[in-house]
Design an enzyme around this catalytic site. Structure first.
Site, PDB file in Angstrom:
ATOM      1  N   GLU A  79      25.660  18.275 105.394  1.00  0.00           N
ATOM      2  CA  GLU A  79      24.617  17.942 104.437  1.00  0.00           C
ATOM      3  C   GLU A  79      23.258  18.552 104.756  1.00  0.00           C
ATOM      4  O   GLU A  79      22.463  18.798 103.855  1.00  0.00           O
ATOM      5  CB  GLU A  79      24.468  16.408 104.339  1.00  0.00           C
ATOM      6  N   SER A 339      54.839  22.706  68.736  1.00  0.00           N
ATOM      7  CA  SER A 339      54.922  22.574  67.285  1.00  0.00           C
ATOM      8  C   SER A 339      53.976  21.531  66.705  1.00  0.00           C
ATOM      9  O   SER A 339      53.825  21.456  65.487  1.00  0.00           O
ATOM     10  CB  SER A 339      56.362  22.254  66.869  1.00  0.00           C
TER      11      SER A 339
END
Length: 645
Positions: A79, A339
């Site tokens: 960090e 489809s």
């Protein structure tokens, strides 16, 4: 040059004054320990049932000396590698971030220090505007002046959010490992440190494997930064970490997580507790979860969305197990519809003047060298439009799309709310473009409402804990997408599919309309339909898009639909489908313009290509690419390399 120097000096003076004022107003250490994090949020269903509650969860406060060294080293390594040396902001990190982001053209890398993150977590909102960033910088500089580095790190590690409602390393350790943070091993500390950037993505409760992989990266960075030795890294194995059993969170979390992301669109209140009222029906939600669990094939995922006639979301299932994967396949996943996409082909054809009883020949056809085949490899000869839709005849769908124009079909999909890129090539008629279940379900719901689209929504009201109303939904917007006559004809087609065609497994003993969809090699199965005021879409398949043996839209998805819908609408009177177009006085030729429907040609969206004047040769390799199929190493029938019904 002189002006720049003066402006720079003025800026430094202004910043110094701001930092001094912030320093004066900073609370003492005990007050900062008591400062709450997070905002309690309660989400309720349409009957007041509490669906989920979110809020801060804290463990025991650990002093700097009590925090294991691996935890401190891991957090600093990933960090804020220069934490011990910078004054609260990291000029080197800012310069590197600017260079990387400029090179890549986006915000690929951040530069917030641990002190900045602490300032943001304790005093600021999560907004991303420049004013908030400036205040964050001022507060970080003030905090560094007032507190020692070890005090800042202690505050940070006891306050930062690690996902799952856990704030601070002790809460995270108890949640994920079942023990105090005082006992954290190097591997466990690396996993926790890896959560800060993306708590939901890397949380062990969501994806244990991702958490372990992230931890391995953290350990490698710790070696690079000198936090641990190479020998210590070699001895550490995140794969051996055992996680504490997590409560089996109900599937409603897919919905409530989505609601949380939508909150910022309705209110910017970041302090007071919130009560969020939604459209979800808790009973329908349980039915939906049960249906997906019961019918999803082994190794496959399933998703379901159910919409009321006003657009309200009544049920949402984003996967078979939220604890194992919180990826919402109902909202986020983009999959080929097979489809089911013929819905847009036939809507475009009907609007252009094609009638249900028009005859087309199911026969071998060729477009630019491409010859689509039917699922059974046979041709039925002359069939009506109604029969072709009910039996999901591929050749007729392609003929209709070619007749009205592939661009026209793509624009019809756009009008129905499909926002993903839509192919303009012939295979699009058989579902070669990716779509989301949520948008497809909304499209079918529009036909169920006579061609009138209702804005989908989930949040109806937001109040604070003191009863202050922040948002109250009024009547939603509507939009006529197709003429009522087209919607009625589409309903007839989908009713025929359920009663006589590929969707018979979806029958629930009352009027029902719907359509199946199955993609190449049985990778995706769809069923979407409506009855008695509820429209429901179901998708099944694997996240890695591998084939699922026996998966077809008319099988497991249709059965899941039937299981859910039979119970969801079972207590209501059956409603007739709107299929009779003569009573309204509509003629055989629909007039879209008379209903205020915009049918001007829409430009292709990003990722789309317009159909060229002369279509290229569409051979098997092209079709494989269009349908995301790998190249075939040996000859294969056309029917195996295209979406089926």
């Amino acid at each position: 040059m002189k002006f720049v120097l003066v402006a720079g000096l003025a800026g430094v003076i202004a910043l110094s004054v701001a930092v001094a004022l912030a320093y004066r107003d900073l609370p003492d250490f005990d007050a900062m320990k008591r400062s709450p994090n997070g905002q309690p949020v309660e989400i309720r269903g349409d009957d007041g049932t509490v669906l989920a509650s979110f809020g801060p969860g804290y463990g025991e406060w650990l002093s700097y000396a009590e925090i294991p060294a691996p935890m401190k080293n891991a957090m600093i390594a990933v960090e804020d590698r220069r934490f011990w040396y910078h004054p609260g902001i990291d000029p080197i990190g800012i310069a590197r971030s600017f260079a990387v982001n400029t090179l890549r053209g986006n915000k690929a890398q951040g530069a917030s220090t641990i002190t900045q993150q602490l300032a943001r977590n304790l005093f600021l909102t999560a907004s991303k505007d420049y004013t908030r960033k400036l205040r964050e910088v001022v507060l970080a500089l003030a905090i560094e002046r007032k507190y020692a580095k070890d005090v800042i790190l202690e505050l940070y590690l006891n306050r930062v959010y690690f996902g799952g409602g856990a704030y601070g390393i002790d809460a995270a350790s108890r949640k994920f490992y079942g023990h105090s943070a005082r006992r954290l091993s190097l591997e466990e500390a690396a996993i926790i440190a890896g959560l800060v950037k993306a708590p939901s993505r890397f949380a062990p409760s969501a994806d244990a494997e991702a958490a372990r992989k992230r931890a391995a990266t953290v350990i490698a960075v710790m070696v690079e930064q000198g936090g641990i030795s190479a020998e210590e890294a070699t001895a550490a194995d995140p794969r051996l970490v055992q996680f504490a059993p997590q409560a089996r969170t109900a599937g409603v979390r897919y919905f409530t997580d989505w609601v949380l992301t939508e909150l910022e669109n309705f209110t910017d209140e970041a302090g007071e507790p919130l009560l969020v009222e939604t459209t979800l029906n808790a009973q329908m939600q349980r039915m939906a979860e049960a249906a997906i669990r019961a019918e999803a094939p082994g190794g496959a995922q399933g998703a379901l969305v159910a919409l009321a006639r006003d657009g309200g979301v009544k049920a949402m299932v984003g996967g078979t197990d939220y604890v194992r994967s919180n990826y919402n396949r109902a909202i986020v996943a983009r999959r080929q519809p097979g489809s089911a996409f013929k819905f847009f082909v036939y809507a475009a054809a009907l609007e252009s003047g094609v009638t249900l009883e028009d005859i087309y020949e199911d026969k071998p056809i060729s477009i630019g060298g491409w010859s689509p085949k039917n699922n059974n490899g046979q041709f039925a000869g002359p069939v009506s439009v109604r029969q072709a839709f009910a039996q999901s005849v591929n050749t007729v769908a392609v003929q209709l799309a070619e007749q009205v124009g592939f661009d026209t079909v793509a624009e019809m999909a756009r009008r129905f709310g499909i926002t993903t890129p839509v192919s303009r090539q012939p295979a699009m008629a058989l579902g070669a473009s990716d779509v989301t279940l949520f948008e497809m379900t909304n499209a079918f719901a529009t036909v169920a409402s006579g061609g009138l689209e209702h804005t989908t929504f989930a949040i109806t009201r937001i109040t604070t804990g003191t009863g202050r109303v922040l948002y109250n939904r009024s009547e939603g917007e509507t939009r006529q997408v197709v003429a009522p006559v087209v919607a009625a004809q589409m309903t007839q087609l989908m009713q025929a599919a359920v009663e006589q065609g590929t969707a018979r497994a979806a029958q629930i003993g009352r009027p029902l309309a719907g359509k199946t969809g199955t993609t190449s090699s049985n990778k995706d199965g769809w069923f979407i339909g409506f009855s008695s005021g509820i429209t429901t879409g179901v998708w099944m398949g694997r996240d890695d898009a591998k084939a699922v043996r026996g998966l077809a839209g008319g099988r497991a998805p249709a059965r899941a639909f039937a299981q859910f819908m039979a119970r969801a609408v079972g207590g209501t009177p059956p409603e007739a489908l709107v299929t009779d177009i003569t009573e309204e006085g509509f003629g055989p030729e629909p007039d879209a313009q008379s209903y205020g429907i915009t049918v001007d040609e829409a430009p292709p969206m990003e990722g789309e290509e317009p159909l060229p004047d002369e279509a290229p040769r569409l051979d098997d390799d092209w079709l494989d690419k269009a349908l995301n199929e790998p190249p075939q190493s040996q000859p294969q029938s056309q029917s195996q390399s295209q979406p089926q019904r």
